[in-house]
Design an enzyme around this catalytic site. Structure first.
Site, short mmCIF file in Angstrom:
data_model
loop_
_atom_site.label_atom_id
_atom_site.label_comp_id
_atom_site.label_asym_id
_atom_site.label_seq_id
_atom_site.Cartn_x
_atom_site.Cartn_y
_atom_site.Cartn_z
CG LEU A 109 -1.18 1.62 -1.88
CD1 LEU A 109 -2.59 1.22 -2.25
CD2 LEU A 109 -0.31 0.43 -1.60
N GLY A 154 0.77 4.02 2.66
CA GLY A 154 1.50 2.76 2.51
C GLY A 154 2.92 2.85 3.05
CG ASN A 178 -2.37 10.24 3.37
OD1 ASN A 178 -1.91 9.10 3.38
ND2 ASN A 178 -2.24 11.04 2.33
CD GLU A 179 -4.33 4.96 4.08
OE1 GLU A 179 -4.40 5.75 5.04
OE2 GLU A 179 -3.41 4.12 3.97
#
Ligand SMILES: CC/C=C\C/C=C\C/C=C\C/C=C/C(=O)SCCNC(=O)CCNC(=O)[C@H](O)C(C)(C)COP(=O)(O)OP(=O)(O)OC[C@H]1O[C@@H](n2cnc3c(N)ncnc32)[C@H](O)[C@@H]1OP(=O)(O)O
Length: 303
Positions: A109, A154, A178-179
């Site tokens: 993102l 993303g 890896n959020e």
């Protein structure tokens, strides 16, 4: 494979004219590099370069949003438009998705699209992200990801939406969701895609740890299908494409739909709720602070 009419409608409603016109050259074609015969004319937009080869029925779709192919609203929109154009042209049976930016496939993102932005913009942005995932995950085309750079979050979900993944053997090119390292979490449909690819236990651990896998580990866990020297990624993706195109399209498409429809339907049934969930989550002060801090850290890294 026809997408649910709701999705098609959403795509059209989403693809606002300004997003199409802002700095794009949609519809304009130019000779592909190296000339080539009929059907070798490039098309696309400012941020997505499509190099079609009508003879083979395969197009190469390059993300071109420097420096890191961050998924801006425009890039998301242009990717959906380019994919839809290829799906509607029966000349094409397969698309190789790759990056035109050095060292990075896709940085995920575009954090500037959600940091310090109002809820209405975050909602529009997230709908565009949902749309791209639905389009790629359910595409009637064979999609092969030629991962020639870093592929976090993303970017990883775009690669996972493809039918198979070829990763360059460079330890700097890590891939994964890896959020949690940013203080956010992957929504259920990213989790579902991960589980469908690497299994529940591997996903449970990798999602919680925010694991970014180097090539050897990505291959071992099943996140990618092949790891090859960097200068062989595109040729290997073409060979993989030939393997998939050897199967009659209709039978392959029906089978892909059988495997993926339930996962996609789960989002389709609750798209608005997912959007509201995303907006209320990312607009929290604590999350905004976390994302701003992460962006700052990225910007200071070069200092
Ligand atoms: C219940 C659930 C509800 C809601 C869920 C909430 C959120 C949605 C969750 C999941 C979906 C997906 C989430 C994401 O994708 S979050 C983004 C994750 N991405 C990353 O962590 C990657 C960050 N970037 C990097 O690690 C490196 O940039 C990279 C390895 C990609 C490249 O390194 P390199 O050294 O080549 O370049 P840099 O100098 O780092 O960057 C150049 C330039 O670009 C800026 N940049 C980098 N990444 C981003 C990004 N993702 N968004 C915006 N900008 C980015 C970076 O700051 C530099 O800018 P500048 O200094 O101004 O040149």
């Amino acid at each position: 494979m026809a997408l649910a009419s709701g999705v098609r409608f959403a795509a059209r409603a989403l693809l606002r004219p300004w997003a199409l016109l802002r700095g794009t050259t949609l519809g304009r074609t130019e000779p592909a590099a190296g000339g080539g015969g009929d059907g070798a004319r490039r098309f696309g937009s400012q941020r997505v370069l499509v190099e079609p080869d009508a003879a083979s029925g395969v197009a190469v779709m390059k993300l071109r949003n420097p420096p890191v192919n961050a998924l801006s609203l425009e890039l998301l929109t242009e990717l959906v438009i380019s994919l839809e154009k290829l799906e509607n042209d029966k000349t094409f049976r397969g698309v190789i998705l790759t990056s035109d930016c050095p060292r990075v496939f896709c940085a995920g993102l575009d954090l500037t699209e959600i940091c310090g932005r109002n809820p209405a913009h975050c909602a529009e942005y997230w709908k565009a992200m949902q749309e791209l995932w639905l389009r790629t995950y359910l595409s009637s085309l064979v999609l092969v990801a030629a991962i020639n750079g870093a592929c976090p979050a993303g970017g990883c979900i775009i690669a996972l939406s493809c039918d198979c993944r070829v990763l360059a053997d460079n330890p700097k090119y890590r891939i994964g969701l890896n959020e949690t390292l940013l203080g956010i979490i992957a929504p259920f449909w990213l989790k579902d895609t991960y589980v469908n690819t690497i299994g529940h236990r591997a996903s449970e651990q990798a999602l919680q740890l925010g694991s970014l896998f180097p090539p050897a580990e990505a291959l071992q866990v099943g996140l990618v299908d092949q790891v090859v020297p960097e200068d062989q990624v595109q040729s290997t993706a073409l060979s993989e494409m030939a393997r998939w195109l050897a199967v009659p399209d209709h039978a392959r498409q029906l089978t892909k739909n059988m495997m993926r429809k339930a996962t996609a339907d789960r989002l389709l049934r609750q798209r608005d709720a997912d959007t509201q969930n995303f907006v209320s989550f990312v607009c929290r002060d604590s999350i905004q602070k976390s994302l701003q801090a992460y962006l700052e850290k990225l910007r200071q890294r070069k200092g």
